[in-house]
Write a protein that holds these residues in place. Structure first.
Motif, PDB file in Angstrom:
ATOM      1  N   THR A 143      -3.442  10.804  -2.550  1.00 56.79           N
ATOM      2  CA  THR A 143      -4.120   9.576  -2.967  1.00 56.79           C
ATOM      3  C   THR A 143      -3.271   8.358  -2.597  1.00 56.79           C
ATOM      4  N   SER A 144      -3.911   7.187  -2.647  1.00 60.68           N
ATOM      5  CA  SER A 144      -3.250   5.949  -2.263  1.00 60.68           C
ATOM      6  C   SER A 144      -3.380   4.903  -3.364  1.00 60.68           C
TER       7      SER A 144
ATOM      8  N   CYS B 189      -0.304   8.541  -9.689  1.00 65.40           N
ATOM      9  CA  CYS B 189      -1.065   9.022  -8.533  1.00 65.40           C
ATOM     10  C   CYS B 189      -0.853  10.523  -8.357  1.00 65.40           C
TER      11      CYS B 189
ATOM     12  N   ASN C 102       0.845  -1.183   0.000  1.00 63.63           N
ATOM     13  CA  ASN C 102       0.000   0.000   0.000  1.00 63.63           C
ATOM     14  C   ASN C 102       0.889   1.244   0.000  1.00 63.63           C
ATOM     15  N   VAL C 103       0.613   2.163  -0.895  1.00 67.47           N
ATOM     16  CA  VAL C 103       1.437   3.368  -1.030  1.00 67.47           C
ATOM     17  C   VAL C 103       0.544   4.599  -0.985  1.00 67.47           C
ATOM     18  N   THR C 104       0.898   5.554  -0.127  1.00 61.90           N
ATOM     19  CA  THR C 104       0.196   6.835  -0.038  1.00 61.90           C
ATOM     20  C   THR C 104       1.126   7.945  -0.493  1.00 61.90           C
ATOM     21  N   ASN C 105       0.642   8.773  -1.387  1.00 59.86           N
ATOM     22  CA  ASN C 105       1.417   9.910  -1.867  1.00 59.86           C
ATOM     23  C   ASN C 105       1.084  11.129  -1.016  1.00 59.86           C
ATOM     24  N   SER C 106       1.953  11.411  -0.045  1.00 58.64           N
ATOM     25  CA  SER C 106       1.760  12.577   0.816  1.00 58.64           C
ATOM     26  C   SER C 106       2.636  13.751   0.379  1.00 58.64           C
TER      27      SER C 106
ATOM     28  N   SER D 120       2.918  -1.054   4.212  1.00 60.57           N
ATOM     29  CA  SER D 120       2.318   0.241   3.906  1.00 60.57           C
ATOM     30  C   SER D 120       3.423   1.286   3.886  1.00 60.57           C
TER      31      SER D 120
ATOM     32  N   LYS E   9      -2.579   0.512  -4.312  1.00 64.44           N
ATOM     33  CA  LYS E   9      -2.352  -0.826  -3.771  1.00 64.44           C
ATOM     34  C   LYS E   9      -1.797  -1.713  -4.878  1.00 64.44           C
TER      35      LYS E   9
ATOM     36  N   THR F 203       4.655   5.415   2.728  1.00 69.20           N
ATOM     37  CA  THR F 203       4.235   6.787   2.454  1.00 69.20           C
ATOM     38  C   THR F 203       5.370   7.515   1.756  1.00 69.20           C
TER      39      THR F 203
END
Length: 220
Positions: A48-49, A44, A8-12, A192, A51, A194
């Motif tokens: 947004t995230s 992305c 899981n990757v979140t683009n912060s 996970s 998977k 970020t």
């Protein structure tokens, strides 16, 4: 059924781009022209995230790439299932017959724990490339040359990067920035990550639910 791994990757960050997952292998330095491919890639926007999911199911792959170099696309024309633990399924031949490439029955054997592709005298230089795939997508590629024995050790390292990548493209590992190695310890099948505002990566691990319940029971 093979165990499924997730990332899981979140683009912060404040950037729009793509997250690419690629692999390195233990014997990559053995070959001067063995390239990592953009195994998975998704675009992305900030906030947004994404998977990614895969299983450790191997395949042999080939593509008519022309000269293989960074930026070239490896679009697999054939994927052939293989198994490094089974000596009846860990080898393949590669040939050009009637003007077309194909995998053939191997005439040589390879040690258990490895995957091998044996090309024959019909293969011309500079036309096609051969490689290894996992979970249905190619991961590594090397130029196909005549009478060549390519042996691959299937103990890959997973890496993630942020930038502009498309699936199947040959990656220049010397030019990739903003990368991070992603390790999956025993009994860990989900990670996970970020991508932070300062263009660095951070991570947390998630134990598979059954193992988490087992650990909780052991503490009682």
């Amino acid at each position: 059924m093979s165990t499924q791994y997730t990332l899981n990757v979140t683009n912060s960050s404040k950037q729009s781009g793509s997250v690419v997952v690629y692999q390195k292998c233990p014997n990559q330095d053995q070959y001067d022209n063995l390239y990592s491919l953009a195994w998975f890639s998704k675009s992305c926007h900030p906030g947004t995230s994404l998977k990614f999911r895969w299983t450790i199911d191997y395949s042999f792959a080939w593509s008519e790439t022309g000269i293989l170099s960074p930026g070239v696309y490896f679009d697999a024309s054939e994927l052939k299932d293989c198994d490094p633990s089974d000596t009846s399924k860990n080898t393949t031949g590669f040939s050009k017959q009637n003007g077309a490439y194909l995998f053939t029955a191997a005439t040589k054997s390879a040690n258990a724990g490895s995957l091998a592709i044996f090309t024959d005298a019909t293969i011309p230089d500079g036309e096609a490339s051969i490689g290894i795939g996992m979970s249905g997508n190619p991961t590594f590629a090397i130029p196909a040359t005549p009478n060549f024995n390519f042996s691959f050790l299937p103990h890959p390292e997973y890496w993630v990067a942020f930038g502009r990548y498309e699936e199947g493209v040959v990656i220049d590992l010397n030019a990739v920035s903003e990368t991070m190695k992603v390790a999956y310890p025993i009994n860990v099948y989900s990670k996970s990550l970020t991508f932070n505002e300062n263009n660095t990566w951070s991570e947390s691990t998630t134990l598979k639910a059954s193992n988490a319940r087992l650990l909780a029971a052991m503490k009682k």
